[in-house]
Enzyme design. Sequence first.
Site, PDB file in Angstrom:
ATOM      1  N   VAL A  52      40.972  39.259  22.573  1.00  0.00           N
ATOM      2  CA  VAL A  52      40.947  40.612  22.221  1.00  0.00           C
ATOM      3  C   VAL A  52      41.218  40.595  20.676  1.00  0.00           C
ATOM      4  O   VAL A  52      40.272  41.020  19.845  1.00  0.00           O
ATOM      5  CB  VAL A  52      42.092  41.482  22.706  1.00  0.00           C
ATOM      6  CG1 VAL A  52      41.896  43.012  22.077  1.00  0.00           C
ATOM      7  CG2 VAL A  52      41.710  41.924  24.354  1.00  0.00           C
ATOM      8  N   ARG A  53      42.152  39.878  20.178  1.00  0.00           N
ATOM      9  CA  ARG A  53      42.320  39.957  18.485  1.00  0.00           C
ATOM     10  C   ARG A  53      41.131  39.245  17.899  1.00  0.00           C
ATOM     11  O   ARG A  53      40.601  39.414  16.855  1.00  0.00           O
ATOM     12  CB  ARG A  53      43.621  38.922  18.188  1.00  0.00           C
ATOM     13  CG  ARG A  53      44.807  40.051  18.856  1.00  0.00           C
ATOM     14  CD  ARG A  53      45.616  40.864  17.965  1.00  0.00           C
ATOM     15  NE  ARG A  53      46.221  41.755  18.314  1.00  0.00           N
ATOM     16  CZ  ARG A  53      47.545  41.817  18.196  1.00  0.00           C
ATOM     17  NH1 ARG A  53      48.147  41.199  17.973  1.00  0.00           N
ATOM     18  NH2 ARG A  53      48.383  42.983  19.033  1.00  0.00           N
ATOM     19  N   ASP A 100      49.548  24.703  38.191  1.00  0.00           N
ATOM     20  CA  ASP A 100      49.101  23.401  39.073  1.00  0.00           C
ATOM     21  C   ASP A 100      48.816  22.412  38.134  1.00  0.00           C
ATOM     22  O   ASP A 100      48.997  21.091  38.551  1.00  0.00           O
ATOM     23  CB  ASP A 100      48.290  23.564  40.381  1.00  0.00           C
ATOM     24  CG  ASP A 100      49.052  24.445  41.327  1.00  0.00           C
ATOM     25  OD1 ASP A 100      50.477  24.392  41.127  1.00  0.00           O
ATOM     26  OD2 ASP A 100      48.316  25.069  42.044  1.00  0.00           O
ATOM     27  N   ARG A 135      70.991  19.160  51.858  1.00  0.00           N
ATOM     28  CA  ARG A 135      70.532  20.500  51.752  1.00  0.00           C
ATOM     29  C   ARG A 135      69.144  20.524  51.207  1.00  0.00           C
ATOM     30  O   ARG A 135      68.587  19.733  50.621  1.00  0.00           O
ATOM     31  CB  ARG A 135      71.409  21.217  50.845  1.00  0.00           C
ATOM     32  CG  ARG A 135      72.766  21.308  51.079  1.00  0.00           C
ATOM     33  CD  ARG A 135      73.067  21.843  52.589  1.00  0.00           C
ATOM     34  NE  ARG A 135      74.638  21.723  53.100  1.00  0.00           N
ATOM     35  CZ  ARG A 135      75.329  22.384  53.138  1.00  0.00           C
ATOM     36  NH1 ARG A 135      75.504  23.590  52.712  1.00  0.00           N
ATOM     37  NH2 ARG A 135      76.645  21.678  53.596  1.00  0.00           N
ATOM     38  N   THR A 151      46.472  28.155  35.613  1.00  0.00           N
ATOM     39  CA  THR A 151      47.066  27.909  36.707  1.00  0.00           C
ATOM     40  C   THR A 151      48.327  26.802  36.525  1.00  0.00           C
ATOM     41  O   THR A 151      48.145  26.158  35.702  1.00  0.00           O
ATOM     42  CB  THR A 151      46.120  27.073  37.783  1.00  0.00           C
ATOM     43  OG1 THR A 151      46.703  26.649  38.807  1.00  0.00           O
ATOM     44  CG2 THR A 151      45.223  26.051  37.292  1.00  0.00           C
TER      45      THR A 151
HETATM   46  P1  ATP Z   1      44.641  28.907  41.805  1.00  0.00           P
HETATM   47  O1  ATP Z   1      44.381  27.472  41.277  1.00  0.00           O
HETATM   48  O2  ATP Z   1      46.048  29.477  40.999  1.00  0.00           O
HETATM   49  O3  ATP Z   1      44.787  29.199  43.058  1.00  0.00           O
HETATM   50  P2  ATP Z   1      42.125  29.876  41.819  1.00  0.00           P
HETATM   51  O4  ATP Z   1      41.167  30.555  40.736  1.00  0.00           O
HETATM   52  O5  ATP Z   1      41.641  28.447  42.285  1.00  0.00           O
HETATM   53  O6  ATP Z   1      43.555  29.792  41.108  1.00  0.00           O
HETATM   54  P3  ATP Z   1      41.260  31.013  44.374  1.00  0.00           P
HETATM   55  O7  ATP Z   1      42.012  32.165  45.139  1.00  0.00           O
HETATM   56  O8  ATP Z   1      40.949  29.874  44.930  1.00  0.00           O
HETATM   57  O9  ATP Z   1      42.191  30.927  42.748  1.00  0.00           O
HETATM   58  O10 ATP Z   1      40.228  31.689  43.550  1.00  0.00           O
HETATM   59  C1  ATP Z   1      39.979  32.999  42.870  1.00  0.00           C
HETATM   60  C2  ATP Z   1      38.803  33.898  43.098  1.00  0.00           C
HETATM   61  O11 ATP Z   1      37.527  33.052  42.821  1.00  0.00           O
HETATM   62  C3  ATP Z   1      38.804  33.937  44.853  1.00  0.00           C
HETATM   63  O12 ATP Z   1      39.398  35.139  45.162  1.00  0.00           O
HETATM   64  C4  ATP Z   1      37.166  34.348  44.910  1.00  0.00           C
HETATM   65  O13 ATP Z   1      36.907  35.851  44.299  1.00  0.00           O
HETATM   66  C5  ATP Z   1      36.402  33.552  43.748  1.00  0.00           C
HETATM   67  N1  ATP Z   1      35.968  32.361  44.401  1.00  0.00           N
HETATM   68  C6  ATP Z   1      36.694  31.189  44.974  1.00  0.00           C
HETATM   69  N2  ATP Z   1      35.674  30.304  45.398  1.00  0.00           N
HETATM   70  C7  ATP Z   1      34.531  30.912  45.321  1.00  0.00           C
HETATM   71  C8  ATP Z   1      33.241  30.454  45.960  1.00  0.00           C
HETATM   72  N3  ATP Z   1      33.227  29.444  46.704  1.00  0.00           N
HETATM   73  N4  ATP Z   1      31.762  31.298  45.619  1.00  0.00           N
HETATM   74  C9  ATP Z   1      32.314  32.532  44.787  1.00  0.00           C
HETATM   75  N5  ATP Z   1      33.306  32.901  44.520  1.00  0.00           N
HETATM   76  C10 ATP Z   1      34.683  32.178  44.867  1.00  0.00           C
END
Ligand code: ATP
Length: 327
Positions: free
Chosen positions: A28-29, A132, A251, A130
Amino acid sequence: MSKEIKRIAILTSGGDAPGMNAAIRAVVRTATHEDLHTYGIESGYKGMIEGNLTRLESKDVANTILRGGTILKTARCEEFKTPEGRQKAYESLLAFDIDAVIAIGGNGTYTGAYYFTREYDIPFIGLPGTIDNDIYGTDFTIGYDTAINTAVEAIDKIRDTASSHNRLFFVEVMGRSSGFIALETGIASGAAATFLPETNWGVDELMVLLKKAAIRKKLFNIVVVAEGNKSGTATELAKHVKDNFPEFDSRVATIGHLQRGGSPSAYDRVLASRLGYEAVIALQNGIYNKALGLVSGKVHFVDFLDAINKKKELDTEKIKMLDVLAM
Ligand code: ATP
């Protein structure tokens, strides 16, 4: 061919990660500085389909650099996986005269960006958001550093109890398919053993380690286990020890979603700020449909397809070191 970019939309998608707000703020900035308009899309691709866009100005991102989560909210959206869903999203962007989109998220988010940009002529830049760190084309993802710090802080506290009560704690950290968080956490917390999805450490290796520890009369310790460890979850490993090594009072602690939240570390704030800034500059320079990251401290672009399909490997030297230092 590059086109004039006047209106940029930004979204966060997939799992939230600390530092996403710092990236939004930087976009935004920077856009404001360059006389461009920014629109925030609420709830990722869902909001794109529903046309949930709002103008964001510099003041709207004040006091956000320190906040965890994402002010734009995030969502998982099955409809975006369909051509019909993406068409609706395209129509929403047209209705707001959006020239380009900056999408912050993980592999799924990049996959959505890849399909969309194959079908429509609105360019995307992807930013790795992410905890991860499992995204190819960048050394670090936004949120990873904070997540490690959170896990280490929690384990330091668990260690106090472990040593006071002579307990063996199996601590599960996030990472379903990659051991980045577990590897760094294992090193930084001085764990006796660290189980990663990428290595084939099993209960046999753990037994050898515990026998050695028992000879030294060291009955307390910390074992870090990545969520996606193939030889067993933290609970399964702890049960195995209980059944075979009752002198250890084992644990389990699962750090879980604590790792996602909280104020981003200074490292994540700087990383996210740089990536947000560079994303806007890239669009102005006609760099389209790429995932942006930092490699060896320098700005780095890769095609969405490479970012999605290529695997970022763990540093094998660090894995070796982990074992040496744990003894
Ligand atoms: P994280 O690593 O935190 O899980 P991410 O971006 O991999 O993040 P996902 O839930 O896998 O998280 O994907 C985010 C969104 O991207 C999905 O909810 C969907 O809307 C879109 N998306 C994922 N896979 C596809 C695909 N094959 N085609 C189109 N859109 C996709």
